[in-house]
Design a protein around this motif. Structure first.
Motif, PDB file in Angstrom:
ATOM      1  N   GLU A 262       0.800  -1.225   0.000  1.00 33.88           N
ATOM      2  CA  GLU A 262       0.000   0.000   0.000  1.00 33.88           C
ATOM      3  C   GLU A 262       0.836   1.281   0.000  1.00 33.88           C
ATOM      4  O   GLU A 262       0.287   2.367  -0.211  1.00 33.88           O
ATOM      5  CB  GLU A 262      -0.918   0.012   1.240  1.00 33.88           C
ATOM      6  N   GLY A 263       2.144   1.163   0.264  1.00 36.71           N
ATOM      7  CA  GLY A 263       2.974   2.361   0.344  1.00 36.71           C
ATOM      8  C   GLY A 263       2.830   3.088   1.675  1.00 36.71           C
ATOM      9  O   GLY A 263       3.075   4.299   1.756  1.00 36.71           O
ATOM     10  N   TRP A 264       2.432   2.354   2.727  1.00 33.75           N
ATOM     11  CA  TRP A 264       2.313   2.948   4.063  1.00 33.75           C
ATOM     12  C   TRP A 264       3.626   2.824   4.802  1.00 33.75           C
ATOM     13  O   TRP A 264       4.537   2.098   4.396  1.00 33.75           O
ATOM     14  CB  TRP A 264       1.220   2.232   4.868  1.00 33.75           C
ATOM     15  N   THR A 265       3.726   3.551   5.912  1.00 39.84           N
ATOM     16  CA  THR A 265       4.820   3.301   6.849  1.00 39.84           C
ATOM     17  C   THR A 265       4.447   2.077   7.686  1.00 39.84           C
ATOM     18  O   THR A 265       3.287   1.647   7.708  1.00 39.84           O
ATOM     19  CB  THR A 265       5.031   4.503   7.772  1.00 39.84           C
ATOM     20  N   PHE A 266       5.436   1.522   8.384  1.00 42.20           N
ATOM     21  CA  PHE A 266       5.132   0.369   9.227  1.00 42.20           C
ATOM     22  C   PHE A 266       4.165   0.757  10.343  1.00 42.20           C
ATOM     23  O   PHE A 266       3.287  -0.028  10.719  1.00 42.20           O
ATOM     24  CB  PHE A 266       6.405  -0.212   9.834  1.00 42.20           C
ATOM     25  N   GLY A 267       4.316   1.975  10.860  1.00 42.10           N
ATOM     26  CA  GLY A 267       3.405   2.435  11.903  1.00 42.10           C
ATOM     27  C   GLY A 267       1.968   2.483  11.416  1.00 42.10           C
ATOM     28  O   GLY A 267       1.037   2.098  12.137  1.00 42.10           O
ATOM     29  N   GLU A 268       1.757   2.942  10.177  1.00 44.36           N
ATOM     30  CA  GLU A 268       0.414   2.981   9.609  1.00 44.36           C
ATOM     31  C   GLU A 268      -0.122   1.569   9.376  1.00 44.36           C
ATOM     32  O   GLU A 268      -1.306   1.295   9.616  1.00 44.36           O
ATOM     33  CB  GLU A 268       0.426   3.767   8.301  1.00 44.36           C
ATOM     34  N   GLY A 269       0.758   0.668   8.926  1.00 44.91           N
ATOM     35  CA  GLY A 269       0.339  -0.719   8.728  1.00 44.91           C
ATOM     36  C   GLY A 269      -0.036  -1.391  10.035  1.00 44.91           C
ATOM     37  O   GLY A 269      -1.028  -2.126  10.113  1.00 44.91           O
ATOM     38  N   PHE A 270       0.753  -1.146  11.086  1.00 49.24           N
ATOM     39  CA  PHE A 270       0.451  -1.726  12.397  1.00 49.24           C
ATOM     40  C   PHE A 270      -0.832  -1.129  12.958  1.00 49.24           C
ATOM     41  O   PHE A 270      -1.652  -1.834  13.555  1.00 49.24           O
ATOM     42  CB  PHE A 270       1.616  -1.471  13.358  1.00 49.24           C
ATOM     43  N   TYR A 271      -1.008   0.170  12.752  1.00 50.66           N
ATOM     44  CA  TYR A 271      -2.232   0.845  13.198  1.00 50.66           C
ATOM     45  C   TYR A 271      -3.455   0.223  12.517  1.00 50.66           C
ATOM     46  O   TYR A 271      -4.459  -0.080  13.175  1.00 50.66           O
ATOM     47  CB  TYR A 271      -2.114   2.330  12.875  1.00 50.66           C
ATOM     48  N   PHE A 272      -3.372  -0.002  11.198  1.00 56.66           N
ATOM     49  CA  PHE A 272      -4.473  -0.629  10.471  1.00 56.66           C
ATOM     50  C   PHE A 272      -4.749  -2.025  11.012  1.00 56.66           C
ATOM     51  O   PHE A 272      -5.915  -2.415  11.211  1.00 56.66           O
ATOM     52  CB  PHE A 272      -4.160  -0.700   8.979  1.00 56.66           C
ATOM     53  N   ALA A 273      -3.675  -2.794  11.255  1.00 58.06           N
ATOM     54  CA  ALA A 273      -3.849  -4.167  11.722  1.00 58.06           C
ATOM     55  C   ALA A 273      -4.547  -4.206  13.078  1.00 58.06           C
ATOM     56  O   ALA A 273      -5.491  -4.975  13.286  1.00 58.06           O
ATOM     57  CB  ALA A 273      -2.494  -4.874  11.804  1.00 58.06           C
ATOM     58  N   PHE A 274      -4.107  -3.369  14.000  1.00 57.35           N
ATOM     59  CA  PHE A 274      -4.711  -3.411  15.336  1.00 57.35           C
ATOM     60  C   PHE A 274      -6.133  -2.873  15.322  1.00 57.35           C
ATOM     61  O   PHE A 274      -7.024  -3.435  15.966  1.00 57.35           O
ATOM     62  CB  PHE A 274      -3.861  -2.617  16.334  1.00 57.35           C
ATOM     63  N   ILE A 275      -6.377  -1.774  14.601  1.00 57.90           N
ATOM     64  CA  ILE A 275      -7.730  -1.210  14.527  1.00 57.90           C
ATOM     65  C   ILE A 275      -8.674  -2.218  13.877  1.00 57.90           C
ATOM     66  O   ILE A 275      -9.851  -2.317  14.255  1.00 57.90           O
ATOM     67  CB  ILE A 275      -7.720   0.112  13.745  1.00 57.90           C
ATOM     68  N   THR A 276      -8.169  -2.989  12.928  1.00 56.34           N
ATOM     69  CA  THR A 276      -8.992  -4.007  12.288  1.00 56.34           C
ATOM     70  C   THR A 276      -9.277  -5.164  13.232  1.00 56.34           C
ATOM     71  O   THR A 276     -10.427  -5.574  13.405  1.00 56.34           O
ATOM     72  CB  THR A 276      -8.296  -4.534  11.027  1.00 56.34           C
ATOM     73  N   LEU A 277      -8.240  -5.704  13.852  1.00 54.16           N
ATOM     74  CA  LEU A 277      -8.401  -6.899  14.681  1.00 54.16           C
ATOM     75  C   LEU A 277      -9.146  -6.620  15.973  1.00 54.16           C
ATOM     76  O   LEU A 277      -9.742  -7.528  16.554  1.00 54.16           O
ATOM     77  CB  LEU A 277      -7.028  -7.518  14.983  1.00 54.16           C
ATOM     78  N   SER A 278      -9.115  -5.390  16.420  1.00 57.16           N
ATOM     79  CA  SER A 278      -9.903  -5.033  17.602  1.00 57.16           C
ATOM     80  C   SER A 278     -11.350  -4.718  17.218  1.00 57.16           C
ATOM     81  O   SER A 278     -12.147  -4.348  18.081  1.00 57.16           O
ATOM     82  CB  SER A 278      -9.272  -3.840  18.318  1.00 57.16           C
ATOM     83  N   THR A 279     -11.681  -4.865  15.927  1.00 53.22           N
ATOM     84  CA  THR A 279     -13.009  -4.623  15.337  1.00 53.22           C
ATOM     85  C   THR A 279     -13.479  -3.184  15.538  1.00 53.22           C
ATOM     86  O   THR A 279     -14.684  -2.918  15.513  1.00 53.22           O
ATOM     87  CB  THR A 279     -14.088  -5.598  15.891  1.00 53.22           C
TER      88      THR A 279
END
Length: 290
Positions: A196-213
């Motif tokens: 996606e061209g994100w930073t790792f922080g943005e990718g981790f943020y997406f992952a946690f916000i997604t998995l926490s529903t």
């Protein structure tokens, strides 16, 4: 001379949890307001300035015409159409994207960037969620049981090497947490950042916000019209969500148990009060059945 005697105050476990919960919400609201309000004001002023500059450069347009065009863009975005690019942009409702959307429905993530626009689609979504959410919960519960059984086997295997049971339990939980973190919270954000061209922080943020529903929808995979994704990209992301949710639910459950265990150790009276509340609630249920 009068003597003062300290009388122990009986605090309900439910009341303590409610107090802690609402205090946590108040603290979060205060911090979010401090961090985000000024940025929102700056963005709003910047947008208004850009509109004024646009009107100054294109004198054939007036204010109402520009506001109408902005409303058209907002309506398009709300209907799941990316205003940038042209009509050749990939469809939001091809099979892989639809599979990803179905996963966000049954997991109750609901990013908000895409939703059914037809009446028939909205009606189907309601009944699909009514049946899919319980099915997803049952599936996640079964996955959690499988993960727990594997964790138990890991503990049994380590007991033969390390005789101390408590140390083995701590090591097994730590290994389970580290392995799951790598599989679900470290490697996927790296892949998302690369694609996606994100930073790792943005990718981790997406992952946690997604998995926490929570699913804010500010970051969603596979939505950039300027990128060409492989056909199974969003479907694989949906499968990752399902299995990662089971792991995260188990981790959060372990965390809640650890917190409860620590509170019971520091305040032994809370455990007794909780048992009394459970007994009283069970008596009420028995009475209602009679």
């Amino acid at each position: 001379m009068a003597k003062f005697q300290l009388v122990p105050v009986k605090v309900s476990w439910t009341a303590l949890l409610a107090l802690a919960h609402f205090t946590y919400l108040l603290v979060g609201a205060t911090i979010f307001q401090m961090l985000e309000r000024e940025a929102e004001s700056n963005n709003r002023n910047h947008f208004q300035l850009e509109k004024l500059n646009f009107l100054a450069n294109y004198t054939c347009l007036d204010g109402p015409a520009l506001e109408k065009f902005v409303q058209v863009i907002l309506d398009a975005w709300e209907n799941g159409v990316n205003p940038s690019g042209n009509s050749t942009n990939p469809s939001n409702w091809d099979f892989c994207s639809s599979f990803f959307f179905a996963g966000t429905v049954v997991t109750t993530i609901g990013y908000g960037n895409l939703s059914p626009s037809t009446v028939s689609g909205q009606v189907f979504c309601v009944f699909y969620a009514l049946c899919g959410i319980p099915l997803n919960l049952a599936f996640l519960k079964q996955l959690g049981k499988c993960l727990t059984s594997h964790l138990g086997r890991l503990e049994k295997g380590m007991v033969s090497v390390v005789p101390h049971k408590q140390m083995v339990e701590a090591l097994a939980v730590s290994l389970f947490f580290i392995t799951g973190s790598l599989l679900f919270l470290v490697i996927p954000p790296l892949l998302f950042s690369y694609v996606e061209g994100w930073t790792f922080g943005e990718g981790f943020y997406f992952a946690f916000i997604t998995l926490s529903t929570i699913g804010f929808g500010d970051y969603v995979v596979g939505t950039d019209p300027d990128k060409e994704y492989i056909s199974l990209y969003r479907s694989l992301a949906g499968i990752w969500i399902i299995f990662a949710l089971a792991w995260l639910a188990l981790i959060l459950n372990m965390g809640a148990r650890i917190m409860e265990h620590v509170i019971v150790l520091t305040h032994p009276g809370f455990k007794k009060q909780e048992e009394e509340e459970d007994m009283s609630s069970n008596k009420l249920e028995d009475t209602s059945k009679v």
